[in-house]
Design an enzyme around this catalytic site. Structure first.
Site, mmCIF file in Angstrom:
data_model
loop_
_atom_site.group_PDB
_atom_site.id
_atom_site.type_symbol
_atom_site.label_atom_id
_atom_site.label_comp_id
_atom_site.label_asym_id
_atom_site.label_seq_id
_atom_site.Cartn_x
_atom_site.Cartn_y
_atom_site.Cartn_z
ATOM 1 N N ASP A 265 -6.589 -6.749 3.866
ATOM 2 C CA ASP A 265 -6.011 -5.415 4.043
ATOM 3 C C ASP A 265 -6.120 -5.025 5.512
ATOM 4 O OD1 ASP A 265 -5.168 -2.796 3.921
ATOM 5 O OD2 ASP A 265 -6.622 -2.157 2.405
ATOM 6 N N HIS B 46 -1.076 -1.254 -4.415
ATOM 7 C CA HIS B 46 -2.368 -0.967 -3.793
ATOM 8 C C HIS B 46 -2.478 0.523 -3.488
ATOM 9 C CE1 HIS B 46 -5.971 -2.246 -1.528
ATOM 10 N NE2 HIS B 46 -5.648 -1.311 -0.648
ATOM 11 N N HIS C 66 -8.463 0.865 -4.142
ATOM 12 C CA HIS C 66 -9.444 0.552 -3.094
ATOM 13 C C HIS C 66 -10.207 1.824 -2.747
ATOM 14 C CE1 HIS C 66 -9.993 -0.847 1.390
ATOM 15 N NE2 HIS C 66 -11.143 -0.726 0.754
ATOM 16 N N GLY D 95 -2.969 -4.684 8.898
ATOM 17 C CA GLY D 95 -2.146 -5.385 9.869
ATOM 18 C C GLY D 95 -1.456 -6.617 9.344
ATOM 19 N N SER E 192 0.848 -1.191 0.000
ATOM 20 C CA SER E 192 0.000 0.000 0.000
ATOM 21 C C SER E 192 0.881 1.238 0.000
ATOM 22 C CB SER E 192 -0.902 0.021 1.225
ATOM 23 O OG SER E 192 -1.513 1.302 1.360
ATOM 24 N N PHE F 130 -6.991 4.368 8.297
ATOM 25 C CA PHE F 130 -5.614 4.706 8.652
ATOM 26 C C PHE F 130 -4.701 3.514 8.442
ATOM 27 C CE2 PHE F 130 -8.243 7.498 11.286
ATOM 28 C CZ PHE F 130 -7.687 8.742 11.001
ATOM 29 N N MET G 153 -12.459 3.734 -0.647
ATOM 30 C CA MET G 153 -13.101 3.888 0.662
ATOM 31 C C MET G 153 -13.827 5.224 0.652
ATOM 32 S SD MET G 153 -10.060 2.347 3.063
ATOM 33 C CE MET G 153 -8.768 2.672 1.868
ATOM 34 N N MET H 84 -9.408 7.536 0.033
ATOM 35 C CA MET H 84 -10.251 7.853 1.192
ATOM 36 C C MET H 84 -10.830 9.251 1.033
ATOM 37 S SD MET H 84 -7.799 6.428 4.251
ATOM 38 C CE MET H 84 -6.843 4.926 4.052
ATOM 39 N N MET I 47 -11.508 -6.758 5.140
ATOM 40 C CA MET I 47 -10.742 -5.813 5.952
ATOM 41 C C MET I 47 -10.409 -6.439 7.295
ATOM 42 S SD MET I 47 -10.291 -3.058 4.146
ATOM 43 C CE MET I 47 -9.562 -2.086 5.488
ATOM 44 N N ASP J 111 -4.897 3.324 -1.774
ATOM 45 C CA ASP J 111 -6.013 3.537 -0.856
ATOM 46 C C ASP J 111 -6.626 4.919 -1.081
ATOM 47 O OD1 ASP J 111 -6.082 1.153 0.880
ATOM 48 O OD2 ASP J 111 -4.058 1.774 1.429
#
Length: 226
Positions: free
Chosen positions: A176, A37, A70, A178, A12, A147, A72, A41, A141, A39
């Site tokens: 996605d 990837h 992705h 951790g 990411s 975050f 979001m 947002m 997820m 992200d």
């Protein structure tokens, strides 16, 4: 994009050096990243604000693998064409982002790209059961989105349910949140094949020390493959 169930690592770029995205993308690909990837947002659906279509378009020339975007954001349908035109190879929308996820997936495929559907930790696997034939990927997820750097939430039972529902369909399962060498084998064993990792890939490295990225990617892949 050809389909296979081998483990794919998708760093990411939310964890990359924002002042040097082009070089960062080139570095992670040279060091073994399978996908890149991105992200997106909106500060509304999730509590953060990141990349609009012009930024994604700027990333595109540097991505030689797969640009995995992705979304979001909510609403999502009005922005599908913009992100498709920006060069996404796959667009993933959240089942929670609007009332008509089937229509959203139709629109993504109608734009000529692959369609993913994402599930937040609190959303059950059953939410995608009736739209799997419209999806090329299910994103589970393992953090609450918004975050980077959050602690992994164990969703392995959900991943197993999704894998069972998919059966022999050519649908990826992406994780996605951790992901690191400790958590990667858990989700891979449950059926996931695309692992998004941000801080676990970029930590300790830079475009001037890219081999660290390679070491981090290899560690996650080796752990996932057992």
């Amino acid at each position: 994009m050809t389909f296979d169930r081998s483990i794919k690592i998708a760093p990411s770029i939310l964890s990359a050096d924002f002042a040097n995205f082009g070089a960062e993308i080139q570095a992670i690909e040279a060091q073994g990243a399978d996908w890149v990837h991105v992200d997106v947002m909106d500060g509304h659906f999730v509590p953060n604000l990141t990349f609009g279509p012009p930024a994604v378009k700027a990333f595109r020339p540097h991505v030689k693998t797969v640009m995995d975007v992705h979304l979001m954001i909510s609403p999502v349908d009005a922005y599908i064409d913009a992100y498709a035109d920006a060069g996404a190879d796959i667009l993933t929308a959240h089942v929670e982002a609007g009332p008509h996820i089937h229509r959203t997936l139709q629109a993504i495929r109608g734009a000529g790209i692959k369609a993913g559907v994402a599930l937040n930790p609190g959303t059950p696997a059953s939410a995608v059961e009736d739209i799997l034939d419209m999806a090329d990927m299910v994103l589970v997820m393992t953090v609450n989105p918004g975050f980077g750097g959050q602690k992994f939430i164990d969703m392995t039972s959900k991943v197993r349910k999704v894998r069972e529902m998919i059966g022999d369909r050519e649908i990826h399962i992406q994780i996605d949140g951790g992901v690191d060498p400790t958590t990667a084998p858990l989700v891979a064993a449950a059926g996931a094949d695309v692992l998004v990792a941000g801080s676990a890939v970029f930590r300790g490295g830079s475009v001037d020390a890219p081999s660290v990225y390679g070491d981090n990617i290899k560690a996650i892949r080796d752990a996932a493959q057992g």
